[in-house]
Enzyme design. Sequence first.
Site, short mmCIF file in Angstrom:
data_model
loop_
_atom_site.label_atom_id
_atom_site.label_comp_id
_atom_site.label_asym_id
_atom_site.label_seq_id
_atom_site.Cartn_x
_atom_site.Cartn_y
_atom_site.Cartn_z
N HIS A 171 38.58 41.85 46.53
CA HIS A 171 38.19 40.53 46.26
C HIS A 171 36.87 40.37 46.53
O HIS A 171 36.13 41.24 46.67
CB HIS A 171 39.16 39.39 47.28
CG HIS A 171 38.78 39.72 48.71
ND1 HIS A 171 39.55 40.35 49.45
CD2 HIS A 171 37.59 39.57 49.34
CE1 HIS A 171 39.11 40.39 50.73
NE2 HIS A 171 37.85 39.99 50.77
P1 TYD Z 1 42.38 39.36 53.29
O1 TYD Z 1 40.93 39.07 53.64
O2 TYD Z 1 42.77 39.39 51.94
O3 TYD Z 1 42.59 40.79 53.91
P2 TYD Z 1 41.94 42.14 53.29
O4 TYD Z 1 40.45 41.91 52.45
O5 TYD Z 1 41.60 42.90 54.41
O6 TYD Z 1 42.98 42.99 52.35
O7 TYD Z 1 43.22 38.67 54.48
C1 TYD Z 1 44.56 39.02 54.69
C2 TYD Z 1 45.32 37.66 55.21
O8 TYD Z 1 44.63 37.45 56.48
C3 TYD Z 1 45.27 36.69 54.05
O9 TYD Z 1 46.52 35.83 54.43
C4 TYD Z 1 44.07 35.70 55.04
C5 TYD Z 1 44.39 36.10 56.20
N1 TYD Z 1 43.09 35.75 56.98
C6 TYD Z 1 42.72 34.94 57.88
O10 TYD Z 1 43.73 33.93 58.01
N2 TYD Z 1 41.66 34.79 58.54
C7 TYD Z 1 40.75 35.68 58.55
O11 TYD Z 1 39.73 35.68 58.78
C8 TYD Z 1 41.03 36.83 57.43
C9 TYD Z 1 39.80 37.85 57.26
C10 TYD Z 1 42.22 36.86 56.54
#
Ligand code: TYD
Length: 143
Positions: free
Chosen positions: A55
Amino acid sequence: MSRSSIYDCSVIQLSKIHNRAGNITIVEGNNNVPFPIKRIYYLYDVPGGENRGGHGHKKLYQLIVATSGSFKVLLDDGKNKKIVRLYQPNYGLLIVPGIWRELFEFSSGSVCLVLASTIYDESDYIRDYSEFKLLKENDTSNS
Ligand code: TYD
């Protein structure tokens, strides 16, 4: 979004105070990272072969540190790409807004520490790569 490029992202060497009893690395917001630190999170127990990230962010700045083990980060600004391998706890990768990132090749037991400039905000994410490309192509801001 931002007209930033992958060349605005850099690996920053952090302090390392060491003696025979071990090392300590200190990160201070607005001091050795160019943003206030509003949130900390960490990735761990990532199964072998799994990817994270995938992302971009509109406004978020991050510093990513391999506090244990190693992993790679693909940075993509819509035109250029580069891969950075993080493997030392006293180095951090600064990621500016407007960069697509993917994290992969996590070593067993690795920990990815993320220092972030804002609290969690899902509306700051761009999770679709085609949308990211479009936003980068159409962007006219200067930040
Ligand atoms: P995401 O940022 O998509 O993870 P990565 O980039 O590591 O693959 O986040 C994964 C899940 O966690 C998503 O459902 C959102 C949640 N999340 C939070 O609730 N708070 C946060 O600070 C972060 C980073 C993620």
